[in-house]
Write an enzyme that holds these catalytic residues in place. Structure first.
Site, short mmCIF file in Angstrom:
data_model
loop_
_atom_site.label_atom_id
_atom_site.label_comp_id
_atom_site.label_asym_id
_atom_site.label_seq_id
_atom_site.Cartn_x
_atom_site.Cartn_y
_atom_site.Cartn_z
N THR A 52 2.85 4.66 6.08
CA THR A 52 2.65 3.77 5.02
C THR A 52 1.49 2.82 5.19
O THR A 52 0.91 2.17 4.28
CB THR A 52 3.90 2.75 4.55
OG1 THR A 52 4.28 2.04 5.67
CG2 THR A 52 5.00 3.81 3.73
N ASP A 73 4.69 7.25 17.16
CA ASP A 73 6.16 7.10 16.05
C ASP A 73 7.06 6.57 17.18
O ASP A 73 7.28 6.95 18.31
CB ASP A 73 6.47 8.48 15.82
CG ASP A 73 7.29 8.46 14.64
OD1 ASP A 73 8.59 7.75 14.73
OD2 ASP A 73 7.07 9.02 13.46
N VAL A 74 7.67 5.39 16.63
CA VAL A 74 8.52 4.88 17.40
C VAL A 74 9.85 5.50 17.52
O VAL A 74 10.87 5.26 18.69
CB VAL A 74 9.08 3.39 16.67
CG1 VAL A 74 7.84 2.36 16.96
CG2 VAL A 74 9.64 3.39 15.32
N LEU A 88 8.18 -4.20 13.51
CA LEU A 88 8.13 -4.02 12.01
C LEU A 88 8.00 -2.76 11.67
O LEU A 88 7.60 -2.28 10.47
CB LEU A 88 6.76 -4.82 11.72
CG LEU A 88 6.96 -6.30 11.48
CD1 LEU A 88 7.10 -7.06 12.76
CD2 LEU A 88 5.35 -6.91 10.89
N ASN A 114 14.29 2.45 21.11
CA ASN A 114 13.00 2.72 22.24
C ASN A 114 12.48 1.44 22.71
O ASN A 114 12.08 0.89 23.90
CB ASN A 114 12.03 3.67 21.83
CG ASN A 114 12.83 4.94 21.60
OD1 ASN A 114 13.61 5.40 22.57
ND2 ASN A 114 12.50 5.79 20.55
N TYR A 160 17.90 2.69 4.66
CA TYR A 160 17.26 1.63 4.81
C TYR A 160 18.09 0.49 5.32
O TYR A 160 18.17 -0.17 6.51
CB TYR A 160 16.31 0.83 3.77
CG TYR A 160 15.59 -0.33 4.13
CD1 TYR A 160 14.28 0.09 4.83
CD2 TYR A 160 15.77 -1.40 3.36
CE1 TYR A 160 13.36 -1.01 5.05
CE2 TYR A 160 15.17 -2.33 3.77
CZ TYR A 160 13.83 -2.30 4.41
OH TYR A 160 13.01 -3.38 4.66
N LYS A 164 18.77 -0.87 9.21
CA LYS A 164 18.45 -2.15 9.51
C LYS A 164 19.88 -2.75 10.19
O LYS A 164 19.81 -3.62 11.16
CB LYS A 164 17.97 -2.94 8.31
CG LYS A 164 16.40 -2.45 8.09
CD LYS A 164 15.58 -3.04 8.95
CE LYS A 164 14.18 -2.71 8.45
NZ LYS A 164 13.09 -3.20 9.47
P1 NAD Z 1 4.83 -1.47 5.23
O1 NAD Z 1 5.40 -0.08 4.80
O2 NAD Z 1 3.52 -1.94 4.85
O3 NAD Z 1 4.71 -1.41 6.90
C1 NAD Z 1 5.42 -0.65 7.87
C2 NAD Z 1 4.70 0.02 8.76
O4 NAD Z 1 5.44 0.56 9.70
C3 NAD Z 1 3.47 0.78 8.37
O5 NAD Z 1 2.33 0.42 9.06
C4 NAD Z 1 4.14 2.14 8.87
O6 NAD Z 1 3.01 3.15 8.80
C5 NAD Z 1 4.71 1.83 10.12
N1 NAD Z 1 5.79 3.01 10.45
C6 NAD Z 1 6.86 3.14 9.65
N2 NAD Z 1 7.60 4.25 10.38
C7 NAD Z 1 7.01 4.15 11.48
C8 NAD Z 1 7.34 4.88 12.66
N3 NAD Z 1 8.75 5.80 12.56
N4 NAD Z 1 6.76 4.78 13.90
C9 NAD Z 1 5.54 3.93 13.74
N5 NAD Z 1 5.19 3.15 12.76
C10 NAD Z 1 6.07 3.40 11.69
O7 NAD Z 1 6.00 -2.68 4.87
P2 NAD Z 1 6.01 -4.11 5.39
O8 NAD Z 1 6.27 -4.65 4.11
O9 NAD Z 1 4.72 -4.50 5.88
O10 NAD Z 1 7.37 -4.37 6.36
C11 NAD Z 1 7.06 -4.48 7.50
C12 NAD Z 1 8.52 -4.44 8.34
O11 NAD Z 1 9.07 -5.96 7.60
C13 NAD Z 1 9.41 -3.51 8.07
O12 NAD Z 1 10.03 -3.21 8.96
C14 NAD Z 1 10.33 -3.90 6.64
O13 NAD Z 1 11.76 -3.42 7.01
C15 NAD Z 1 10.35 -5.49 7.05
N6 NAD Z 1 10.68 -6.14 5.74
C16 NAD Z 1 9.87 -6.45 4.90
C17 NAD Z 1 9.86 -7.08 3.67
C18 NAD Z 1 8.64 -7.22 2.64
O14 NAD Z 1 9.21 -7.83 1.96
N7 NAD Z 1 7.48 -7.05 3.01
C19 NAD Z 1 11.22 -7.51 3.31
C20 NAD Z 1 12.19 -7.29 4.44
C21 NAD Z 1 12.05 -6.79 5.48
#
Ligand code: NAD
Ligand code: UDP
Length: 337
Positions: A52, A73-74, A88, A114, A160, A164
Site C-alpha cells: 500500500t 516483506d516483514v 508500522l 521478526n 487486522y 494486532k
Molecule cells: P498504510 O497502508 O499507508 O501503510 C502501511 C505500510 O506498510 C505501507 O507502506 C505498506 O506497503 C507496508 N506494508 C504492509 N504490509 C507489509 C509487509 N508485509 N512487509 C513490509 N511492509 C508492509 O497505512 P498507515 O495508515 O500509514 O498505517 C501505518 C501503521 O499504523 C499500520 O501498522 C496501521 O495498522 C497503523 N494504524 C494506522 C491508523 C491510521 O488511522 N492511519 C490507525 C491505527 C493503526
C-alpha cells in the site's frame, strides 16, 4: 508538492543521532515519521513491501544522505543492526487489509516476531503501531487502555484486529521473557497528506469524491462516530513515546478525542470543498464499530502529549494535498491524449 530537501535538512548530525529502522516507512504514516526522524538528525532505514506504500512518498528523503530504502516483506526474517525500530508495516485501510486477510495476519504476527527478534539481537528499543481496532466494537466509551475490547475473532475485520492483538501479546512477552524494551501505541483514525486517493478510508474517500463532484458514500445512516487525528500530531506522539522512560511500555492511546459522526464529517468536507456532490447511503459493512473515541489521559499525563490540529484545519490541509494530486493526474491524462 513535496518540500525541497533543503527545506527539511540538514543541520550537522547531533551526537545523539541514532540509526532507526522504520518498517512500513513508505506508507502514509511511515513517510511522515521517516521525514520527522531525519529532520531530528537521525539515520533512517526504511523497509517496505510497497503493497500500500509507495517509493514516491519517501523519494524526497533520499538526497539527505541519511535515508536508505529497502524492499522487504516483514513476514521474512530480518537482520539489521539499529538502535530503534518502529513497526508500522501493515495495511491499515479495511478494503486493503481485507484483500488478502491471510497475508494481513501473517504481516502483523510474523512481522512483529521478526522485528522483535531483531530488537533482541541488537538491544534495540522497539515501538509497535497498534490500533483502536483492538477494542473492536467497544462497549466502553470513550476507550481506555484497560478495556479489553469486544472483537469478533473470525469476521472480515479479524485478520487486522486479532493480528494486532497477537502482536501486542508478542511485544509484552518479549519484554517479560527476553528483556526487550518495548513501546506500544494504539492509534485512532489518523488522516492527512500522502493518503492514497484509492486508500478507501473515510476521509480520503469523502475528499476525493467531493473534489470530483462524485457521490459521497456514507455507510449506513452515518450516525456511527470516529475521532480524527491529524498526522503531524500523531507522529509527534510516536517520538514522545519512543523517548519515554523504559518503564512505560504501553499500550498508550494516541488520537484526537473530539468525536464526530460520519454524517457530520461528510457535511464538513462538502462545506470546505464547495462541492456539488450528493450524499448517498451504502450498506454498513459487517462489524463496523458503532462508536470510537480515545481516552488520552495516559498520553497527556505520561508523555505531555495532546493533539493540536482541529478537524477543520486538518481537513483544509488534506484537501489542498488532494487538489494537487488530482490536478497532477489530470495533467498526465491531457499529455497522453
Ligand atoms: P498504510 O497502508 O499507508 O501503510 C502501511 C505500510 O506498510 C505501507 O507502506 C505498506 O506497503 C507496508 N506494508 C504492509 N504490509 C507489509 C509487509 N508485509 N512487509 C513490509 N511492509 C508492509 O497505512 P498507515 O495508515 O500509514 O498505517 C501505518 C501503521 O499504523 C499500520 O501498522 C496501521 O495498522 C497503523 N494504524 C494506522 C491508523 C491510521 O488511522 N492511519 C490507525 C491505527 C493503526
Ligand atoms: N465509511 C463511510 N464511507 C466511506 C468509507 C468509510 O461511511 O466511503 C465509514 C466506515 O464504514 C466507518 C467509518 O466511515 O464507519 C470509518 O471508516 P474507515 O474505513 O476510515 O476506518 P475504520 O472503520 O477502520 O475506523
Amino acid at each position: 508538492m513535496e518540500p525541497a530537501w533543503n527545506d527539511i535538512l540538514t543541520p550537522p548530525r547531533p551526537k545523539s543521532s541514532k540509526t532507526i529502522l522504520v518498517a512500513g516507512g513508505a506508507g502514509f504514516l511511515g513517510s511522515h515519521l521517516c521525514e520527522l526522524l531525519i529532520r531530528k538528525g537521525h539515520r533512517v532505514v526504511c523497509i517496505d513491501n510497497f503493497s500500500t506504500g509507495r517509493p514516491e512518498n519517501v523519494r524526497h528523503l533520499r538526497s539527505s544522505g541519511a535515508f536508505t530504502l529497502l524492499r522487504h516483506d516483514v513476514v521474512d526474517p530480518i537482520d539489521l543492526k539499529v538502535d530503534e525500530i518502529y513497526n508500522l508495516a501493515c495495511p491499515a485501510s479495511p478494503p486493503h487489509y481485507q484483500a488478502d486477510p491471510i497475508h494481513t495476519t501473517k504481516t502483523s504476527v510474523l512481522g512483529a516476531l521478526n522485528l522483535l527478534e531483531n530488537a533482541a539481537r541488537y538491544n534495540a528499543r522497539i515501538l509497535q503501531a497498534s490500533t483502536s481496532e483492538v477494542y473492536g466494537d467497544p462497549n466502553v466509551h470513550p476507550q481506555v487502555e484497560s478495556y479489553w475490547g469486544n472483537v469478533n475473532p473470525f469476521g472480515p475485520r479479524s485478520c487486522y484486529d486479532e493480528g494486532k492483538r497477537c502482536a501486542e501479546t508478542l511485544f509484552h512477552d518479549f519484554s517479560r521473557i527476553r528483556g526487550v524494551e518495548i513501546k506500544i501505541v494504539r492509534i485512532f483514525n489518523t488522516y492527512g497528506p500522502r493518503m492514497r486517493p484509492d486508500d478507501g478510508r473515510v476521509i480520503s474517500n469523502f475528499i476525493v469524491q467531493a473534489l470530483r463532484d462524485e457521490d459521497i458514500t456514507i455507510h449506513g445512516d452515518g450516525s456511527q462516530t470516529r475521532s480524527f487525528c491529524f498526522v503531524d500530531d500523531l507522529v509527534d506522539g510516536f517520538l514522545s513515546m519512543m523517548a519515554s522512560p523504559a518503564s512505560l511500555t504501553g499500550p498508550v492511546n494516541l488520537g484526537n478525542p473530539v468525536e464526530f459522526t460520519v454524517a457530520e464529517l461528510a457535511g464538513q468536507v462538502l462545506a470546505l470543498t464547495g462541492s456539488r456532490s450528493r450524499i448517498v447511503h451504502r450498506p454498513l459493512p459487517t462489524d463496523d464499530p458503532r462508536q470510537r473515541r480515545p481516552d488520552i489521559s495516559l498520553a497527556m499525563h505520561e508523555l505531555g502529549w495532546q493533539p493540536r490540529v482541529v478537524l477543520a484545519e486538518g481537513l483544509k490541509r488534506t484537501i489542498a494535498y488532494f487538489e494537487a494530486v488530482l490536478a497532477a493526474e489530470r495533467r498526465k491524462l491531457t499529455e497522453v491524449a
